[in-house]
Write an enzyme that holds these catalytic residues in place. Structure first.
Site, PDB file in Angstrom:
ATOM      1  NE  ARG A 251      -1.057  -0.261   4.936  1.00 30.41           N
ATOM      2  CZ  ARG A 251      -0.155   0.236   5.780  1.00 30.41           C
ATOM      3  NH1 ARG A 251       0.539   1.308   5.471  1.00 30.41           N
ATOM      4  NH2 ARG A 251       0.069  -0.357   6.949  1.00 30.41           N
ATOM      5  CG  HIS A 255      -3.783   1.089   8.930  1.00 29.22           C
ATOM      6  ND1 HIS A 255      -4.077  -0.091   8.301  1.00 29.22           N
ATOM      7  CD2 HIS A 255      -4.757   1.285   9.847  1.00 29.22           C
ATOM      8  CE1 HIS A 255      -5.186  -0.585   8.821  1.00 29.22           C
ATOM      9  NE2 HIS A 255      -5.622   0.230   9.760  1.00 29.22           N
ATOM     10  CE1 TYR A 263       3.485   1.235   8.569  1.00 30.16           C
ATOM     11  CE2 TYR A 263       2.814   2.855  10.206  1.00 30.16           C
ATOM     12  CZ  TYR A 263       2.539   2.117   9.072  1.00 30.16           C
ATOM     13  OH  TYR A 263       1.347   2.260   8.432  1.00 30.16           O
TER      14      TYR A 263
HETATM   15  C1  LIG Z   1     -10.378  -7.946  14.912  1.00 27.60           C
HETATM   16  C2  LIG Z   1      -9.756  -6.650  14.615  1.00 27.60           C
HETATM   17  N1  LIG Z   1      -8.607  -6.306  15.220  1.00 27.60           N
HETATM   18  C3  LIG Z   1      -8.001  -5.154  14.952  1.00 27.60           C
HETATM   19  C4  LIG Z   1      -8.555  -4.271  14.059  1.00 27.60           C
HETATM   20  C5  LIG Z   1      -7.899  -2.926  13.771  1.00 27.60           C
HETATM   21  N2  LIG Z   1      -7.294  -2.989  12.432  1.00 27.60           N
HETATM   22  C6  LIG Z   1      -7.942  -2.549  11.351  1.00 27.60           C
HETATM   23  S1  LIG Z   1      -7.098  -2.879   9.943  1.00 27.60           S
HETATM   24  C7  LIG Z   1      -5.837  -3.588  10.799  1.00 27.60           C
HETATM   25  C8  LIG Z   1      -4.655  -4.145  10.078  1.00 27.60           C
HETATM   26  C9  LIG Z   1      -5.074  -5.144   9.067  1.00 27.60           C
HETATM   27  O1  LIG Z   1      -3.938  -5.642   8.450  1.00 27.60           O
HETATM   28  P1  LIG Z   1      -4.117  -6.526   7.162  1.00 27.60           P
HETATM   29  O2  LIG Z   1      -5.053  -7.639   7.425  1.00 27.60           O
HETATM   30  O3  LIG Z   1      -2.746  -6.894   6.701  1.00 27.60           O
HETATM   31  O4  LIG Z   1      -4.825  -5.558   6.095  1.00 27.60           O
HETATM   32  P2  LIG Z   1      -4.250  -4.212   5.490  1.00 27.60           P
HETATM   33  O5  LIG Z   1      -4.694  -3.116   6.368  1.00 27.60           O
HETATM   34  O6  LIG Z   1      -2.777  -4.335   5.406  1.00 27.60           O
HETATM   35  O7  LIG Z   1      -4.896  -4.133   4.152  1.00 27.60           O
HETATM   36  C10 LIG Z   1      -6.080  -3.564  12.155  1.00 27.60           C
HETATM   37  C11 LIG Z   1      -5.168  -4.072  13.173  1.00 27.60           C
HETATM   38  C12 LIG Z   1      -9.785  -4.634  13.473  1.00 27.60           C
HETATM   39  N3  LIG Z   1     -10.425  -3.808  12.656  1.00 27.60           N
HETATM   40  N4  LIG Z   1     -10.342  -5.823  13.740  1.00 27.60           N
END
Ligand SMILES: Cc1ncc(C[n+]2csc(CCOP(=O)(O)OP(=O)(O)O)c2C)c(N)n1
Ligand SMILES: Cc1ncc(C[n+]2csc(CCOP(=O)(O)OP(=O)(O)O)c2C)c(N)n1
Ligand SMILES: [Mg+2]
Ligand SMILES: [Mg+2]
Lengths: 331, 324, 331, 324
Positions: A251, A255, A263
């Site tokens: 990406r 975030h 980071y």
């Molecule tokens: C169960 C849960 N834990 C934590 C979060 C907070 N959160 C939202 S997105 C994210 C990271 C997700 O990482 P990834 O699955 O790699 O998707 P990306 O954001 O990289 O597309 C987190 C920790 C959440 N929404 N749901």
């Protein structure tokens, strides 16, 4: 985990040019939607949060090109690309981002919950991993109804650490369900690099625990994604069961919009931005004489016009009344 | 009319709905050939086979989630969570997904799913197999919550639950499965949101959930001998709640007791008592009383277990105090 | 999944006879405890449920022989064997089964929750899989305190379908924790055979998803279990991280006492009963001249005497008062 | 005294306790270098390093479970669940393990664990990122439940939570992190179970949780201009609950409003109202009122979101009605 270079190489001649143009159009649509959404968000026009998928366009474009219209997908917090690729329209998406009554969810869902059941979009989801069991259940439903539908669950690398992923993947294996688990491995879950999320070298490896294939492809190459997705979808549709398809990508933004993403090493970001999936693909399209620079330009312009109209539509759309909050509960 | 066990009433409801509508199917742990931990699905696998009576791996989150996904796409699953204590594992799918997806999608999602589960103490199953957690699901908008106390209600309400187009949490009681009651031979449905006046009375209203209905009747019987007339009301569904019937009774008696096995603190009893007070405090001669599960985990040894969940004697005492 | 014959073969001569006798004693203690518990339960003396580990004695005996006294274990609903092997005493166990104040949990826990923190038994658990994250956290604690302790999580085949297993195993991998995941694969979760729980041929395979070793051994051979456990424990103690150790075994009884277990073919039950882990081990001990038939007899008698005393102790122990239910909340 | 943000008060409490006791450590998502989603752990990783400020994989069940296991064996973990909505995934470890293991083991287990989490609406985060689920944990015996509303309380209560020998659910509010308040420079602790009388008044008692304390003060200010005197009480911990302070106030005012963002049905408001009525119904001139979250999921669009969670104006209206 080592960052791998996207596979280069020419476009397989067997591919239908119309398909290639369709994939390209999808990528342009995602790219532009995301760019404008960021601008609008930064300008304070959009409430809530925005998780941009800029840089990841090749994955949804490649995957959804392998789907039928009546196939289903589940999506994530970073879901605009998925639902655009599945066929949703800019105007109602934008209206949703603006929280208007004309939005896909009437302003109740917002960016993180866009759904359109008529197009097989079973919903983006704010709980990481939660779409995976839901997709699995939709695949069960397709199997039981003998509808021939296939379901794609999109999720990130981070989601594979969730129990929900494990339970659902195992269930799909046991029941041999027509589901494709598409992991967009963009190397980070928020600030946490994959090396601190897992000790294996690829997400695809996790399929070994369930007894179905796991495949890793260059997620910045829409054709590599498409080919792998097509194989997985065919497998699923013909009763061959699930596949875990890992697409390595990146990406470009933080975030969420507003996250400075300190980071990540600057060189890493630069490395990946050079491998812009859209620019690379356009170069290929031109080199392979699928279309000209001008035609590509025209696509961009058309999409831009559509997008501006959609933004106008959203802005002009009525905001909900406060009491609208009380409707739309089950029955 | 036939005399059926509660477990048979459950099974008959499932069977009739599965015969009526081929979209209805079951999934859960050991519900197939094994017939379910409390034998409430016995015989269904034989009739409907592996496809519609699906044993699952030991994965409550996936059971619930798969049910949600199937419900959203044209099926009508009945998912079983073997003990309500295990709902902890499935709660994201129940409370964050099933309950909210219709709303979050602006009304698009139709999620006709039933989560069958079973609660209650009294079998020395200790702290992780005896909880009555209806308060958790009652708290979450979007879920309907049903707690049948007798075979008649179990059958009629389960059929309604299966035909409902939204998510329903259907909570049975492990010590009711072996209780018999009258069940009509012809088909019937019981609408949600209609309390049952189990016994009429004039002095005290007892609103009782699930197995506590039976204990309330025992208490009422005993109190009748002392000349105290107790009205026993079973809401049957706590979401939606038939507040009217409860209020009418309280206006008559002026005294309210709410009783359930679930923990007292933040239990459904607090909700019912509060709603009554909000609407009809003036009608209450005495403050409402909760005769509910004590605020401790459920212990193993029977003598302690019986102490932490309400007994008929506790109701008798509470009524006497209210009358004094 | 195919049912495999236990590896036969002689006792490795390198093994200390005292160790062999200790393992044997543990197996006898478990065997007798379980047999008597069943009798007492059927006679109506014990409230609640009883999940018997008859037939599975070799696993806890072999694993715990590889542990230090200050190492930790977490256990399951089928946990008597684990805690006996970790050193708990019959009297307080029996008292717990009877629900008496002298029980390990003062009658609050019962069969499914026996714990003795002074012996490293962090508790049996009624929620399938829930002990696995707890064990993982204890391993984290051991690592942070640099105590050199190792933690064993015992669980069944069914538990590996739980999200908690997945999340904890992955965490342990990433943090390289001193934990050994011991799966007692007795081929069923209640009535559900492993073939309908998973599509892989062994539980050990699941370790591939986490990047640590997975090993399958004959769970009816205490020495095979011991050797594998020793290696895994050493690995863990020396900073080598987690291991998944799958022990193939079989429960002789139904899931709980009272379950007729009609879901299992009679031949399968017979096949496994012939491979009685205790009888096989005793034969080996005699054949290898570690001890005589008479000595074995004497062990049985000693254990029987201890057990009867324990039952007497439990019967004579006071029942709790009802109000005792109100004590023992945190602080 | 310093003026600190709520997030700084949290961070200072963590830092001081980590300096004081090396068994204290943190684990959770993105709490390290990233400093936490709401920056409440910023700077701690720099001081204490990877070992004591542990970023985890995205595994709430394992985060909670590992914290329980570590707490049982000599450590004092502070585990963060990023949004309270995600507690669904960790709830088995929190409600069936942390809350019960001490009891089930007959008092053996000592589980000094803090589950830090964050709740509240108001940022257009929609239905899965804005819930206030304190009622769930309040329902479960064995858990203490803390909801600080101001920096002073956040710091003093978090330090107490970390030193507590049992499991504590510590619930922050996402819209309070950026609110400033006075915090003493010297060390202090705030005992659990002591409500804070935030503003004294004579006519109506408002018991407010978390961010609603601020809105209650706004309402009180406005009402004062109309000559209505409102007493605002912040229980600060709902388990244990300082009922005495609330009752004393109600005896003075005769009117009770309970307000929180959590759903009304089966919320903590029902519990507090019921306890007050059970003890002091006679003291109430009017039935108690709940000004709490509406019984719908939380919508995205701000105009709807503001409607479903209580605002100061809602409190003003409720007070006026009670006074009329
Ligand atoms: C169960 C849960 N834990 C934590 C979060 C907070 N959160 C939202 S997105 C994210 C990271 C997700 O990482 P990834 O699955 O790699 O998707 P990306 O954001 O990289 O597309 C987190 C920790 C959440 N929404 N749901
Ligand atoms: C989370 C959860 N789901 C279901 C159950 C009910 N249950 C108790 S034991 C068991 C089967 C466990 O199988 P396995 O892990 O293989 O252990 P085994 O009984 O074979 O030793 C089930 C389903 C439970 N206790 N916890
Ligand atoms: Mg990612
Ligand atoms: Mg098993």
């Amino acid at each position: 985990m080592s960052v791998q270079a996207p596979a280069s190489g020419a476009i397989p001649t067997a591919l239908d040019p119309a398909l290639l143009l369709r994939i390209h159009l999808t990528m342009v649509r995602i790219r532009q939607f995301e760019q404008r959404a960021i601008e609008l968000f930064m300008a304070g026009e959009l409430p809530g949060f925005l998780h941009s998928c800029l840089g990841q366009e090749a994955v949804p474009a490649g995957v959804c090109a392998a789907l039928r219209e009546d196939d289903y997908i589940t999506s994530t917090h970073r879901g605009h690309g998925h639902v655009i690729a599945k066929g949703l329209s800019f105007d109602r998406m934008m209206a949703e981002l603006y929280g208007r009554t004309t939005g896909y969810c009437k302003g109740k869902g917002g960016s993180m919950h866009i759904a359109d059941f008529s197009q097989g979009v079973l919903g983006a989801n704010g709980i990481v991993g939660a779409g995976i069991p839901i997709a699995t259940g939709a695949a069960l439903s397709a199997q039981m109804r003998r509808s021939g539908q296939v379901v794609v669950a999109f999720f990130g690398d981070g989601a594979t650490s969730q129990g929900a992923f494990h339970e659902a993947a195992n269930l799909a294996a046991v029941w041999n369900l027509p589901v494709v688990y598409v992991c967009e491995n963009n190397l980070y879950a928020v600030s946490t690099p994959v090396s601190r999320q897992m000790r294996v070298n690829s997400v695809a490896q996790r399929a070994a625990a369930y007894g179905f294939p796991g495949v890793t492809v260059d997620g910045n190459d829409p054709l590599a994604v498409y080919e792998a997705a097509r194989a997985a979808v065919e497998r699923a549709r013909s009763g061959g069961g699930p596949t875990l398809l890992e697409c390595r990508t990146y990406r470009w933004m933080g975030h969420y919009i507003g996250d400075p993403a300190t980071y990540r090493p600057a060189e890493e970001v630069a490395w990946w931005k050079e491998r812009d999936p859209l620019a690379l693909f356009e170069r290929k399209l031109i080199e392979t004489d699928i279309c000209s620079q001008e035609e590509i330009q025209r696509v961009h312009e058309q999409v831009r016009a559509e997008l501006e109209a959609a933004i106008e539509f959203a802005r002009q759309s009525p905001a909900p009344a406060p009491e609208d909050a009380l409707t739309d509960l089950p029955q | 009319m036939s005399q059926l066990y509660y477990r048979q009433a459950i099974r008959d409801a499932l069977r009739e709905e599965m015969r009526r509508d081929e979209r209805v199917f079951l999934l859960g742990l050991d519900i197939g050939r094994f017939g379910g931990t409390y034998k409430a699905t016995q015989g269904l696998w034989e009739e409907f086979g592996d496809e519609r009576v699906r044993d699952t791996p030991l994965s409550e989150a996936a059971i619930a989630g798969a049910a949600v996904g199937a419900a959203m796409t044209g099926m009508r699953p009945v998912a079983e969570i073997m003990y309500m204590d295990f709902i902890t594992i499935a709660l994201d799918q129940i409370a964050n997904q099933a309950a909210k997806l219709t709303y979050m999608s602006g009304g698009q999602a139709r999620i006709p799913v039933v989560f069958r589960t079973q609660e209650g103490a009294g079998r020395s199953s200790a702290a992780q197999h005896a909880q009555s957690l209806e308060a958790w699901v009652t708290h979450i908008p979007g879920l309907k919550v049903v707690l049948p106390a007798i075979p008649y209600d179990a059958k009629g309400l389960l059929k309604t639950a299966i035909r409902d187009d939204g998510p329903v949490v259907f909570i049975e009681h492990k010590l009711l499965y072996g209780v018999k009651g009258e069940v009509p031979d012809e088909e019937y449905l019981i609408p949600f949101g209609q309390a049952r006046i189990v016994r009429e009375g004039a002095d005290v209203t007892i609103v009782a959930l699930s197995r506590m209905v039976l204990k309330a009747l025992d208490a009422a019987e005993e109190l009748a001998r002392e000349g105290i007339s107790v009205e026993v009301i079973d809401p049957r569904t706590v979401v939606p709640l038939d507040l009217e019937t409860i209020l009418a009774s309280v206006h008559k008696t002026g005294r309210l007791i709410v009783t359930h096995e679930g923990y007292t603190r933040c239990g459904v009893g607090a909700e019912i008592a509060t709603q009554v007070v909000e609407h009809s405090m003036h009608a209450l001669k005495r403050p409402p009383r909760r005769v509910c599960g004590r605020n401790v985990p459920i212990p193993f040894a029977p003598v302690m277990e019986n102490y932490v969940i309400p007994q008929a004697a506790d109701l008798v005492n509470a009524v006497r105090e209210l009358m004094s």
